[in-house]
Enzyme design. Structure first.
Site, PDB file in Angstrom:
ATOM      1  N   HIS A  20      17.319 -15.391  -1.486  1.00  0.00           N
ATOM      2  CA  HIS A  20      17.311 -15.032  -2.909  1.00  0.00           C
ATOM      3  C   HIS A  20      18.228 -13.822  -2.986  1.00  0.00           C
ATOM      4  O   HIS A  20      17.797 -12.690  -2.773  1.00  0.00           O
ATOM      5  CB  HIS A  20      15.901 -14.668  -3.374  1.00  0.00           C
ATOM      6  N   ASP A  56      19.357 -18.764  -4.150  1.00  0.00           N
ATOM      7  CA  ASP A  56      19.857 -18.588  -5.511  1.00  0.00           C
ATOM      8  C   ASP A  56      20.638 -17.278  -5.496  1.00  0.00           C
ATOM      9  O   ASP A  56      20.382 -16.414  -4.662  1.00  0.00           O
ATOM     10  CB  ASP A  56      18.754 -18.612  -6.588  1.00  0.00           C
TER      11      ASP A  56
END
Ligand code: XIL
Length: 356
Positions: free
Chosen positions: A240, A270
């Site tokens: 992340h 992400d």
């Protein structure tokens, strides 16, 4: 006659999207060569996964179709967490997770299980559980073995323990450590292995790219499990991350994980564009291009580790509209390779380019 055949060959080639006529030799029907559509699962040399949301899979055909088309591995975003599967001491609720597993089997996709042990997503009955050390141990063991046993032969791999290291490199002071001491981590792996000896077992965490403190602690943990003879197959790097992270830190995160000799799963990627969590923020093509370059750098570094260690890359949900980042951090963001209209962003092509 020949021209009639030629015409039907051409019409066939035009009408069938998946097939293309390469060369048409006069008088001969050209061989029809199957041309694979460019998708992540068709184009990448390792598994490409997405975390998926069960209610979107059921209710939104665009979402589901995109998952079916692009990915060959899925992770349940929430449906296999403790609170989802085991909401009361003697109650297991399998329906959502079973739905995903059955979908994956029907569509030929791998299922990665997430997660058997975490300090979050615990139901109240666990947080409030009053018991002796032996009763806590039984709770841990029973949960792991019931869940792994239920999905035996269907879920190929598990995040056994998730996020057990704090950002300062110490063992996170979770309810599990308080009740069972730090050695529960190794026992969680043993319990999972007993329940399904064929399942691949991962330690999953975030922040390998933050710097040496957390990274070294994670690597020390997995190396110490290995040296104790505990069966661990892989290390999950959540990733992340954010567009401001350096390529060097991202590459070091990946190469040091690979140096353990374990399989490496980029398990929840992400890339946030708004890491300072500004309330008002504009998505621009410049930012989209910077994000694309960051995805490419990560894929490139991952492609450089030994093939046998490449378990795959999993993105955390499918499109920007479904990402957990805006709701979790209460700010706008666009962290994924697909936009809210299910279209490919520049990051998509960058992922493909990362293995060229
Ligand atoms: C997140 C989900 O995406 C959210 O929907 C949920 O509300 C909280 O958990 N690290 C993990 C994932 O290991 O399980 C988390 O998923 C994101 C951070």
């Amino acid at each position: 006659m020949a021209s009639g055949l030629l015409l039907s060959a051409s019409l066939l080639a035009i009408s069938c999207a998946k097939y293309q006529s390469t060369s048409i030799d006069p008088g001969v029907i050209a061989p029809l060569k199957q041309v694979e559509e460019i998708t992540l699962q068709n184009s990448m040399p390792f598994a490409m996964g997405a975390a998926v949301n069960v209610s979107l899979m059921k209710s939104n055909a665009n979402y589901r179709d995109l998952v079916t088309k692009e990915f060959n591995s899925i992770t349940a975003e929430n449906a296999m967490k403790f609170a989802s599967l085991h909401p009361a001491k003697d109650t297991y609720t399998w329906s959502d997770a079973d739905y995903l597993v059955n979908y994956a089997i029907a569509s030929g996709k791998r299922v990665h299980g997430h997660t058997l042990n975490w300090y979050k997503s615990l139901p109240d009955w666990v947080n409030n559980f009053q018991g002796t050390t032996a009763e806590w141990e039984n709770l841990l063991k029973t949960h792991i073995q019931t869940v792994v046993g239920h999905f035996k032969g269907k879920v190929v791999s598990w995040d056994v323990v998730n996020e057990a290291i704090a950002d300062d490199g110490t063992i996170r002071n979770s309810i599990w450590v308080q009740k069972l001491g730090t050695d529960y981590i190794g026992r969680a792996f043993q319990y999972a292995h007993e329940a399904d000896p064929d399942a691949l077992l991962f330690y999953n965490d975030y922040g390998h790219e933050f710097g040496p403190t957390k990274r070294t602690a994670i690597l020390n943990l997995v190396n110490s499990l290995k040296s104790k003879g505990i069966l661990i197959d892989g290390i999950g790097l959540q990733m992340h991350t954010r567009v401001t992270q350096t390529d060097a830190n991202l590459a070091t995160a990946i190469s040091t994980a690979a140096a353990t000799g374990l399989k490496v799963h980029i398990s929840e990627i992400d890339i946030a564009l708004n890491p300072d969590r500004a309330q008002s923020f504009t998505y621009t093509s410049t930012l989209a291009d910077q994000q694309a370059a960051k995805y490419k750098a990560i894929v490139k570094a991952y492609n450089a580790i030994p093939k046998a260690q490449q378990f795959g890359i999993t993105q955390w949900n499918v499109t920007d509209a479904d990402s957990w980042i805006p709701s979790n951090y209460s700010c706008p963001d666009w962290p994924l390779p697909f936009d809210g209209q299910y279209q490919r962003k520049p990051a998509y092509q960058a992922i493909l380019d990362g293995v060229k």
